[in-house]
Design a protein around this motif. Structure first.
Motif, PDB file in Angstrom:
ATOM      1  N   ASP A  49      -7.102   3.505  -2.818  1.00 38.66           N
ATOM      2  CA  ASP A  49      -8.228   1.869  -3.274  1.00 38.66           C
ATOM      3  C   ASP A  49      -8.048   0.771  -3.975  1.00 38.66           C
ATOM      4  O   ASP A  49      -8.382   0.184  -4.017  1.00 38.66           O
ATOM      5  N   LEU A  50      -8.665   1.789  -5.075  1.00 38.24           N
ATOM      6  CA  LEU A  50      -8.467   0.545  -6.460  1.00 38.24           C
ATOM      7  C   LEU A  50      -7.392  -0.438  -6.799  1.00 38.24           C
ATOM      8  O   LEU A  50      -7.355  -0.989  -7.005  1.00 38.24           O
ATOM      9  N   ARG A 103       1.316  -1.355  -0.243  1.00 40.11           N
ATOM     10  CA  ARG A 103       0.076  -0.004   0.166  1.00 40.11           C
ATOM     11  C   ARG A 103       1.315   1.231  -0.119  1.00 40.11           C
ATOM     12  O   ARG A 103       0.325   2.095  -0.522  1.00 40.11           O
ATOM     13  N   GLN A 125      -5.295  -1.098  -4.896  1.00 40.17           N
ATOM     14  CA  GLN A 125      -5.466  -1.927  -3.828  1.00 40.17           C
ATOM     15  C   GLN A 125      -5.986  -3.147  -3.420  1.00 40.17           C
ATOM     16  O   GLN A 125      -5.645  -4.362  -3.826  1.00 40.17           O
ATOM     17  N   ARG A 126      -7.160  -2.495  -4.909  1.00 41.36           N
ATOM     18  CA  ARG A 126      -7.931  -3.922  -4.608  1.00 41.36           C
ATOM     19  C   ARG A 126      -7.794  -4.572  -5.741  1.00 41.36           C
ATOM     20  O   ARG A 126      -8.611  -6.461  -5.555  1.00 41.36           O
ATOM     21  N   TRP A 127      -7.770  -4.331  -6.898  1.00 43.02           N
ATOM     22  CA  TRP A 127      -7.708  -4.845  -8.136  1.00 43.02           C
ATOM     23  C   TRP A 127      -6.451  -4.818  -9.201  1.00 43.02           C
ATOM     24  O   TRP A 127      -6.611  -5.490  -9.823  1.00 43.02           O
ATOM     25  N   ALA A 161      -4.315 -13.873  -4.122  1.00 45.79           N
ATOM     26  CA  ALA A 161      -4.551 -13.318  -2.658  1.00 45.79           C
ATOM     27  C   ALA A 161      -4.029 -13.933  -1.659  1.00 45.79           C
ATOM     28  O   ALA A 161      -3.119 -13.612  -0.585  1.00 45.79           O
ATOM     29  N   SER A 170     -17.276   4.998  -0.457  1.00 48.34           N
ATOM     30  CA  SER A 170     -17.264   4.826  -1.963  1.00 48.34           C
ATOM     31  C   SER A 170     -17.564   6.565  -3.163  1.00 48.34           C
ATOM     32  O   SER A 170     -17.530   7.437  -2.363  1.00 48.34           O
ATOM     33  N   ASP A 181     -15.186   0.108 -10.471  1.00 45.17           N
ATOM     34  CA  ASP A 181     -15.813  -1.449 -10.262  1.00 45.17           C
ATOM     35  C   ASP A 181     -16.645  -1.851 -11.300  1.00 45.17           C
ATOM     36  O   ASP A 181     -15.720  -3.702 -11.544  1.00 45.17           O
TER      37      ASP A 181
END
Length: 356
Positions: free
Chosen positions: A251-252, A52, A254-256, A280, A72, A80
């Motif tokens: 954030d995006l 991160r 980290q998630r994608w 993951a 969001s 997303d």
């Protein structure tokens, strides 16, 4: 004349670049460093925290050490939806480099001769130019006479050197993102991918005794996943004429990043263990090599940019599983004690001086 696959990737990149600038939203953050400067951090959180922090550094140095954002926005929801779309990969993933399967098979064959490798590399002028350039660099050059033969260059650089050159040159052009909003994003993400691939390969070779070439590809493909996320963020922001907040982009990313890296591995028919290690919750030797390589590369770049001391970074890395101190010290010296070399499409060389 450049090969067809190179032209296709260049055209794809040109088509993805924004025609109008995307504005960056102002983020009011504190110049915090947190655990990077010595505060306690649970062992299980080390890898995620360093990753991160790396993404934060690529977006805005002021985000490093900041707590994760919440909530969001219409832009995040649009990204997303786009990435969840079943047809996204068909439209957006870059085509597999044409020579990739042949090169992977050859460099993994211990019986393959320098002549065979040189013949394959010679089909691509970009690979050829970069191999000759590196063979003539101070790190490899042993005679005053320049290295002009591909076969001699392959012999001089060695199998491991050829693997690194091939992998980097094939992946780096696809990772270039025209990003005026976050001007250092492409540089940081590419440098991290290059360092992570080296460290993961070293870890596989010396600690887990696994497939070093597969570990090297893991580091590169993970970086490609981050580049694809950013490209989608910029595209959606341009369509909506909206600003891009750095915390939202973080954030995006980290998630994608890993899910998109998995899609690349599948689309390019990379070995199945590479797919599995990108999950993951992946476990096993390759996953350990990716985790250590990615974390060590992030720690090195954060240290180079003044977001933590070498002592603190090494202390964090020692908490990772499968990180014996003696091997970690050796990997850190190889990783952090050298410049970060970058390659552009023309094969020009650039570097950032290592931190003493």
């Amino acid at each position: 004349m450049r090969p067809v696959w190179w032209q296709a990737m260049t055209a794809w990149l040109a088509g993805r670049r924004a025609t109008t600038p995307v504005r960056r939203a102002e983020s009011h953050v504190r110049p915090a460093a947190g655990p990077l400067q010595g505060e306690p951090l649970a062992a299980g959180d080390v890898a995620a925290h360093l990753q991160r922090s790396l993404h934060a550094l690529a977006l805005s140095p002021h985000l490093v050490g900041e707590p994760a954002g919440e909530g969001s926005s219409p832009l995040a929801e649009a990204v997303d939806r786009a990435l969840q779309d079943r047809d996204w990969a068909t439209r957006q993933l870059p085509r597999r480099p044409q020579l990739l399967p042949q090169l992977i098979q050859t460099v993994n064959d211990d019986a393959a001769s320098a002549r065979v490798m040189a013949a394959i590399i010679g089909q691509d002028p970009v690979l050829t130019g970069n191999l000759l350039r590196i063979a003539n660099s101070p790190a490899y050059k042993v005679h005053e006479r320049p290295v002009e033969s591909l076969q001699r260059a392959v012999t001089l650089v060695g199998t491991e050197g050829v693997r690194q050159i091939i992998s980097a040159v094939l992946v780096q052009p696809v990772m270039q993102v025209q990003c005026d909003v976050f001007p250092q994003f492409s540089t940081i993400i590419w440098e991290h991918a290059l360092l992570a691939s080296r460290a993961a390969a070293d870890h596989a070779r010396t600690v887990t005794f696994g497939d070093a070439f597969a570990a090297q590809w893991l580091g590169l493909v993970q970086g490609l996943g981050a580049a694809l996320v950013m490209r989608q963020v910029l595209q959606e922001a341009q369509v909506r004429g909206s600003t891009v907040d750095a915390a939202l982009a973080l954030d995006l990313l980290q998630r994608w990043s890993l899910p998109l890296a998995q899609r690349v591995a599948a689309a390019w028919d990379l070995p199945e263990p590479v797919h599995q290690a990108l999950a993951a919750d992946a476990q096993g030797p390759l996953a350990d090599s990716l985790r250590l390589g990615s974390a060590a590369a992030a720690a090195s770049l954060l240290c180079r940019h003044g977001h933590g001391s070498q002592v603190r970074m090494q202390a964090l890395l020692e908490q990772l599983p499968s990180a014996p101190p003696h091997a970690l010290r050796w990997i850190w010296r190889r990783l952090h004690g050298r410049a970060v070399e970058t390659l552009d499409e023309a094969g020009a060389e650039g570097s950032e001086a290592p931190v003493p």
